[in-house]
Design a protein around this motif. Sequence first.
Motif, PDB file in Angstrom:
ATOM      1  N   MET A  63     -47.036   4.288 -27.559  1.00 12.68           N
ATOM      2  CA  MET A  63     -47.696   5.166 -28.132  1.00 12.68           C
ATOM      3  C   MET A  63     -48.631   4.488 -28.624  1.00 12.68           C
ATOM      4  SD  MET A  63     -46.331   7.973 -30.403  1.00 12.68           S
ATOM      5  CE  MET A  63     -45.573   7.338 -31.940  1.00 12.68           C
ATOM      6  N   ASP A  64     -49.544   3.107 -27.906  1.00 15.37           N
ATOM      7  CA  ASP A  64     -49.696   2.140 -29.014  1.00 15.37           C
ATOM      8  C   ASP A  64     -51.614   2.714 -28.666  1.00 15.37           C
ATOM      9  OD1 ASP A  64     -48.647   0.782 -30.622  1.00 15.37           O
ATOM     10  OD2 ASP A  64     -49.124  -0.883 -29.171  1.00 15.37           O
ATOM     11  N   PRO A  65     -51.229   3.341 -26.643  1.00 20.42           N
ATOM     12  CA  PRO A  65     -52.632   3.442 -26.589  1.00 20.42           C
ATOM     13  C   PRO A  65     -53.225   4.735 -26.975  1.00 20.42           C
ATOM     14  CG  PRO A  65     -51.882   2.547 -24.811  1.00 20.42           C
ATOM     15  CD  PRO A  65     -50.290   2.945 -26.304  1.00 20.42           C
ATOM     16  N   LEU A  66     -52.501   5.823 -27.269  1.00 18.75           N
ATOM     17  CA  LEU A  66     -52.685   7.378 -27.825  1.00 18.75           C
ATOM     18  C   LEU A  66     -53.245   6.722 -29.508  1.00 18.75           C
ATOM     19  CD1 LEU A  66     -52.182  10.143 -28.180  1.00 18.75           C
ATOM     20  CD2 LEU A  66     -49.599   9.933 -28.149  1.00 18.75           C
ATOM     21  N   LEU A  67     -51.949   5.919 -30.101  1.00 21.64           N
ATOM     22  CA  LEU A  67     -52.412   5.613 -31.485  1.00 21.64           C
ATOM     23  C   LEU A  67     -54.396   4.982 -31.203  1.00 21.64           C
ATOM     24  CD1 LEU A  67     -49.208   4.239 -32.959  1.00 21.64           C
ATOM     25  CD2 LEU A  67     -50.600   6.585 -33.819  1.00 21.64           C
ATOM     26  N   ASP A  68     -54.008   4.196 -30.625  1.00 22.12           N
ATOM     27  CA  ASP A  68     -55.748   3.739 -30.405  1.00 22.12           C
ATOM     28  C   ASP A  68     -57.026   4.579 -30.677  1.00 22.12           C
ATOM     29  OD1 ASP A  68     -54.701   0.764 -31.189  1.00 22.12           O
ATOM     30  OD2 ASP A  68     -54.644   0.797 -29.146  1.00 22.12           O
ATOM     31  N   ALA A  69     -56.415   5.744 -29.265  1.00 23.52           N
ATOM     32  CA  ALA A  69     -57.607   6.393 -28.937  1.00 23.52           C
ATOM     33  C   ALA A  69     -57.986   7.243 -30.085  1.00 23.52           C
ATOM     34  CB  ALA A  69     -57.241   7.724 -27.945  1.00 23.52           C
ATOM     35  N   LEU A  70     -56.111   8.081 -31.251  1.00 23.40           N
ATOM     36  CA  LEU A  70     -56.566   8.805 -32.723  1.00 23.40           C
ATOM     37  C   LEU A  70     -57.433   8.051 -33.513  1.00 23.40           C
ATOM     38  CD1 LEU A  70     -52.487  10.616 -32.220  1.00 23.40           C
ATOM     39  CD2 LEU A  70     -55.033  11.294 -31.406  1.00 23.40           C
ATOM     40  N   ARG A  71     -57.171   7.040 -33.384  1.00 23.76           N
ATOM     41  CA  ARG A  71     -57.817   6.558 -34.518  1.00 23.76           C
ATOM     42  C   ARG A  71     -59.302   6.737 -34.262  1.00 23.76           C
ATOM     43  NH1 ARG A  71     -53.539   2.222 -35.026  1.00 23.76           N
ATOM     44  NH2 ARG A  71     -51.744   3.415 -36.552  1.00 23.76           N
ATOM     45  N   ASP A  72     -59.713   6.001 -33.206  1.00 27.84           N
ATOM     46  CA  ASP A  72     -60.898   5.876 -33.078  1.00 27.84           C
ATOM     47  C   ASP A  72     -61.917   6.973 -32.905  1.00 27.84           C
ATOM     48  OD1 ASP A  72     -60.995   3.569 -32.181  1.00 27.84           O
ATOM     49  OD2 ASP A  72     -60.353   3.425 -30.183  1.00 27.84           O
ATOM     50  N   ALA A  73     -61.338   8.080 -33.062  1.00 31.10           N
ATOM     51  CA  ALA A  73     -61.841   9.312 -32.984  1.00 31.10           C
ATOM     52  C   ALA A  73     -61.804  10.252 -34.541  1.00 31.10           C
ATOM     53  CB  ALA A  73     -60.527  10.556 -31.857  1.00 31.10           C
ATOM     54  N   ASP A  74     -61.380   9.287 -35.694  1.00 36.20           N
ATOM     55  CA  ASP A  74     -61.462   9.402 -36.703  1.00 36.20           C
ATOM     56  C   ASP A  74     -60.708  10.770 -37.155  1.00 36.20           C
ATOM     57  OD1 ASP A  74     -62.562   8.339 -38.894  1.00 36.20           O
ATOM     58  OD2 ASP A  74     -64.441   9.419 -39.583  1.00 36.20           O
ATOM     59  N   LEU A  75     -59.760  10.772 -36.951  1.00 36.15           N
ATOM     60  CA  LEU A  75     -58.766  12.451 -37.530  1.00 36.15           C
ATOM     61  C   LEU A  75     -57.846  11.808 -38.287  1.00 36.15           C
ATOM     62  CD1 LEU A  75     -57.513  12.956 -33.453  1.00 36.15           C
ATOM     63  CD2 LEU A  75     -59.237  14.182 -35.003  1.00 36.15           C
ATOM     64  N   ASP A  76     -57.822  12.745 -39.535  1.00 37.54           N
ATOM     65  CA  ASP A  76     -57.044  12.434 -40.221  1.00 37.54           C
ATOM     66  C   ASP A  76     -55.686  12.318 -39.549  1.00 37.54           C
ATOM     67  OD1 ASP A  76     -59.102  12.874 -42.106  1.00 37.54           O
ATOM     68  OD2 ASP A  76     -58.627  15.129 -42.374  1.00 37.54           O
ATOM     69  N   ALA A  77     -54.450  11.495 -40.144  1.00 42.72           N
ATOM     70  CA  ALA A  77     -53.302  11.161 -40.376  1.00 42.72           C
ATOM     71  C   ALA A  77     -53.257  11.152 -38.965  1.00 42.72           C
ATOM     72  CB  ALA A  77     -52.509  12.406 -40.878  1.00 42.72           C
ATOM     73  N   PRO A  78     -53.460  10.125 -38.298  1.00 38.76           N
ATOM     74  CA  PRO A  78     -53.236   9.561 -36.801  1.00 38.76           C
ATOM     75  C   PRO A  78     -51.595   9.655 -36.110  1.00 38.76           C
ATOM     76  CG  PRO A  78     -53.990   7.689 -37.706  1.00 38.76           C
ATOM     77  CD  PRO A  78     -54.245   8.849 -38.380  1.00 38.76           C
ATOM     78  N   GLU A  79     -50.957   8.564 -37.131  1.00 36.67           N
ATOM     79  CA  GLU A  79     -49.746   9.124 -36.717  1.00 36.67           C
ATOM     80  C   GLU A  79     -49.039  10.417 -36.686  1.00 36.67           C
ATOM     81  OE1 GLU A  79     -51.198   7.251 -39.051  1.00 36.67           O
ATOM     82  OE2 GLU A  79     -51.066   5.052 -38.412  1.00 36.67           O
ATOM     83  N   VAL A  80     -49.366  11.216 -37.203  1.00 38.11           N
ATOM     84  CA  VAL A  80     -48.391  12.661 -37.057  1.00 38.11           C
ATOM     85  C   VAL A  80     -49.008  13.480 -35.560  1.00 38.11           C
ATOM     86  CG1 VAL A  80     -49.044  14.385 -38.505  1.00 38.11           C
ATOM     87  CG2 VAL A  80     -48.423  12.876 -39.885  1.00 38.11           C
TER      88      VAL A  80
END
Length: 189
Positions: A135-152
Motif C-alpha cells: 500500500m506504500d505507493p497509495l499512501l505516498d500519493a494520498l499524502r502528496d495530495a495533502d488529504l486529511d487522514a490519508p491512512e483512512v
Amino acid sequence: MPRITAASVPEHREAQRRAILDATRALLTERPDVEPTFADVAARAGLGRSSIYHYFPSREDLFRAVVVDALPRWREAVTAATDAAGTPLDKVVAYADANLTLVADGEHAVISSLATFHPRAFSDPWVADMHGRLMDPLLDALRDADLDAPEVVAELVTAVVHRASALVEGGADVGVVRDAMRRLLARRP
C-alpha cells in the motif's frame, strides 16, 4: 542435452528452481481451488518428482517461495504504474487500476490459493512486511495530495479495489468493473 560444467551449475540450479516456481504459479492460476502436488509441479516443470525435493523439502517451503517471488513483482508493477501517473489523485487511480490488472491476470488467485492452502507461508516476518508495503505507493500519493487522514482514505480505496477484484474474480467483465472503479476514484474531493 547440454553438458553441465562446474561454472554453469549455479545457473542450472537457478533455472530449475525458476521452472518449479513458474510451474507452481501456472497450476495455481489455472486451478486456484486445487492444491498442486509435487507430482503435478514436476510434470508441469518437466522434471522428475524427486528433483523438487532438492529445492523445496516440503510443499509449504515451495508455496512460501512462490509468495516471496510474487510479492515484490506485485509491488514493482503497482509502483511503476503510480510513478507513471501525473497528479497525486491520478496516482490513486493508477494504483487501483494496476492492482485490478494483476487480479485480472490471475496474480491474486495465486496469492489467495496459497493463503488458503498454507496460511503459515504468510506468517514469515518478511512476507508480512512486504504484504503491508504493497500500500506504500497509495499512501505516498494520498499524502502528496495533502488529504486529511490519508491512512483512512487508503483503507477505503483498498476496500474499493478489493471489492472490484472480487467482482472480476467472480466473473464480472473486467472492463466494466475497471471503468466504474476509475470513475469512482477519479472524483475530486
